[in-house]
Scaffold this active site. Structure first.
Site, mmCIF file in Angstrom:
data_model
loop_
_atom_site.group_PDB
_atom_site.id
_atom_site.type_symbol
_atom_site.label_atom_id
_atom_site.label_comp_id
_atom_site.label_asym_id
_atom_site.label_seq_id
_atom_site.Cartn_x
_atom_site.Cartn_y
_atom_site.Cartn_z
ATOM 1 C CG ASP A 29 32.689 37.469 31.820
ATOM 2 O OD1 ASP A 29 32.166 37.836 32.899
ATOM 3 O OD2 ASP A 29 33.910 37.577 31.570
ATOM 4 N NE ARG B 216 27.072 43.874 28.068
ATOM 5 C CZ ARG B 216 28.078 44.014 27.209
ATOM 6 N NH1 ARG B 216 27.833 44.021 25.903
ATOM 7 N NH2 ARG B 216 29.306 44.179 27.631
ATOM 8 C CE LYS C 177 34.662 38.203 34.941
ATOM 9 N NZ LYS C 177 35.002 39.053 33.782
HETATM 10 N N1 BES Z 1 32.450 42.598 35.602
HETATM 11 C C1 BES Z 1 33.032 42.551 34.329
HETATM 12 C C2 BES Z 1 33.776 43.834 33.954
HETATM 13 C C3 BES Z 1 34.982 44.167 34.791
HETATM 14 C C4 BES Z 1 36.248 43.845 34.352
HETATM 15 C C5 BES Z 1 34.844 44.843 35.966
HETATM 16 C C6 BES Z 1 37.346 44.181 35.104
HETATM 17 C C7 BES Z 1 35.952 45.192 36.735
HETATM 18 C C8 BES Z 1 37.202 44.853 36.287
HETATM 19 C C9 BES Z 1 31.954 42.325 33.282
HETATM 20 O O1 BES Z 1 30.861 41.577 33.697
HETATM 21 C C10 BES Z 1 32.583 41.560 32.162
HETATM 22 O O2 BES Z 1 32.964 40.452 32.382
HETATM 23 N N2 BES Z 1 32.681 42.197 30.999
HETATM 24 C C11 BES Z 1 33.266 41.577 29.872
HETATM 25 C C12 BES Z 1 32.384 41.854 28.695
HETATM 26 C C13 BES Z 1 32.734 41.068 27.467
HETATM 27 C C14 BES Z 1 32.450 39.605 27.698
HETATM 28 C C15 BES Z 1 31.936 41.607 26.318
HETATM 29 C C16 BES Z 1 34.640 42.207 29.684
HETATM 30 O O3 BES Z 1 34.805 43.393 29.939
HETATM 31 O O4 BES Z 1 35.549 41.473 29.307
HETATM 32 ZN ZN ZN Z 2 30.442 41.626 35.700
HETATM 33 MN MN MN Z 3 31.166 39.502 33.479
#
Ligand code: BES
Ligand code: ZN
Ligand code: MN
Length: 487
Positions: A334, A338, A264
């Site tokens: 990331d 899931r 990230k």
């Molecule tokens: N933990 C994050 C989602 C998240 C984002 C939680 C902001 C709280 C605040 C999750 O693991 C993630 O990184 N999701 C990605 C998925 C994508 C790579 C398909 C996302 O939402 O960008």
């Molecule tokens: Zn996450």
């Molecule tokens: Mn993530």
């Protein structure tokens, strides 16, 4: 650990009002209407309360709002907090009134003159919840909230144990979610959950070798880049009939989400300390159920992992087999939540044959784009079960909104080399994540997936919480258990 303010419930005693130290809180209805407590305060203050009740300032106040009269002549208290509230407030109004008092309270003791007002217990719950402060890591002077004394005409109508159980559950969730990841490691998290044994919860910690044997390769693939070992913790509250199938609550417990090799951006990454929010809610609900000795069978399962980049981390393109047997091409490391949930969902069904399942996860940024920080996304394969949850959430004032599931979205998860990919592209990101999870839910098992990425922790104060962890979901799930899973 954040402790609740001292909390007492006493029968109304008009003669105690004059000499109460700290703060006194009194309620005025529409047009400045007073009950017996109000009339006594008014007499002691030589009409100051009635004059305030007729003022412009009061007329402009909404139900649940409070104002302070400082150093009220005739009372020993340093402040008189006047709350606008009618005799029959809604749950929301009553909680809001209590929360308004908590914000004014500081370290003073507070005598709340609820008198004949209905839902006095909800006033107290709002007060306790809003008194939460996460100060474990602040050194120096701290203002711990003073004691709360609720004076009511109907002491028997207020279930103190119930109020304290709910507040303790919410505080537990908030502490877990607020805790930084160097302190709340997978090990520390499991240790805190193990402590629920003191309340009669059966707690089991599955270690990496156990998970390996069970075939939870997806979950392990998320944690394999971290120095902290992955764990699954199983918490069982058996308050119901001996052979009644349990409700299963499953939580995503990513103690920190760097994104892994698909790392990230630096800005805002510190917020990913809250990526264990789903597991935090499961923990808080289990605590509340145990404290109030709920007559229901509920099993909580949390997948505790840390998503780190390193020489042992999963690479984009790796193919990993799930406990179910289906294989996943991990396109983006990331999209880890899931993967964790898939294996824990499967394990929960395999072992416990639950009557129904609810999983909670800070799963997607996309749900924040869709619903902001007001409502969680609700995905379900069962309309009646979804309706029960939405009703419970509405009753408890926790925002929730149904989102669609549809096989049409599955197209986006197709992989060239494996049974599926772990991402489906930017469009409908929360829905493709939910579709992914649904592949690990057996036909006929009523299931709800709650995407709480927007509501688990917020940047500004809410009615019942200071900025940071909200504890969203603890009240709604406790209510769901009471409505649907108790004898
Ligand atoms: N933990 C994050 C989602 C998240 C984002 C939680 C902001 C709280 C605040 C999750 O693991 C993630 O990184 N999701 C990605 C998925 C994508 C790579 C398909 C996302 O939402 O960008
Ligand atoms: Zn996450
Ligand atoms: Mn993530």
């Amino acid at each position: 650990m954040t402790t609740l303010p001292e909390f007492r419930i006493e029968p109304t005693d008009l003669d105690a009002i004059a000499k109460a130290p700290g703060r006194v809180a009194v309620f005025l209805g529409e047009g400045g209407r007073m009950d017996a407590c109000g009339r006594r305060v008014n007499k002691l203050t030589r009409g100051a309360l009635a004059r305030f009740g007729q003022s412009d300032g009061f007329t402009k106040m909404k139900p649940g709002q409070a104002a302070t009269l400082a150093f009220p002549a005739g009372l020993a208290a340093q402040a008189l907090d006047v709350v606008r509230l009618d005799r029959r407030p809604s749950v929301d109004e009553a909680r809001k009134a209590g929360a308004a008092l908590a914000k004014l309270q500081g370290k003073d003791d507070c005598l709340v003159l609820a008198g004949g007002i209905g839902r006095a217990g909800q006033i107290a719950l709002g007060h306790l919840l809003r008194a939460y402060q996460f100060v474990d890591h602040k050194t120096g002077d701290q203002t711990r909230p003073g004691a709360v004394t609720l004076m009511t005409d109907k002491v028997d109508a207020v279930d103190r144990d119930q109020i304290v159980a709910l507040a303790q559950g919410v505080f537990f969730t908030r502490d877990l979610v607020n805790e930084p990841a160097n302190i709340l490691t997978t090990f520390d998290f499991a240790t805190r959950l193990t402590a629920l044994r003191d309340l009669g919860v059966e707690v089991e910690v599955l270690e990496e070798e156990d998970l390996e044997k069970l075939g939870m390769r997806l979950l392990l693939s998320v944690g394999q880049g971290s120095a902290s070992p992955s764990k699954v913790v199983v918490m069982r509250w058996n308050g119901g009939a001996k052979d009644a199938a349990p409700l299963a609550l499953i939580g995503k417990g990513v103690v920190f989400d760097t994104g892994g090799i698909s790392i990230k951006p630096a800005a805002g990454m510190e917020d990913m300390t809250m990526d264990m929010g789903g597991a935090g809610v499961v923990a808080g609900v289990m605590r509340a159920l145990a404290l109030r000795k709920a007559p229901a069978n509920v099993v909580g399962l949390v997948g505790l992992v840390e998503n780190m980049p390193s020489g042992t981390a999963t690479r984009p393109g790796d193919v990993v087999a799930s406990m179910k047997g289906d294989t996943v091409e991990i396109i983006n490391t990331d999209a880890e939540g899931r993967l964790v949930l898939a294996d824990v969902l499967w394990y929960a069904q395999d072992r416990f044959k639950p009557a129904a399942m609810v999983n909670l996860a800070t799963l997607t940024g996309a749900i924040i784009i869709a619903l902001g920080h007001e409502k969680a996304g609700v995905f379900s394969n069962d309309d009646a079960f979804a309706a029960s949850f939405l009703k419970a959430a509405a009753t408890e004032g926790e925002g929730a909104w149904r989102m669609p599931l549809d096989a049409a979205y599955d197209e986006k998860l197709k992989s060239r080399v494996a049974d599926m990919m772990n991402v489906g592209g930017r469009d409908a990101g929360s829905i493709t994540a939910a579709q992914f999870l649904q592949r690990f839910v057996k036909d006929g098992c009523p299931w709800i997936h709650l995407d709480i990425a927007g509501v688990a922790s917020v940047k500004s104060d809410t009615t019942l919480a200071p900025k940071g962890a909200t504890g969203w979901g603890v009240l709604a799930l406790d209510r769901l258990v009471r409505d649907r899973f108790e004898a």
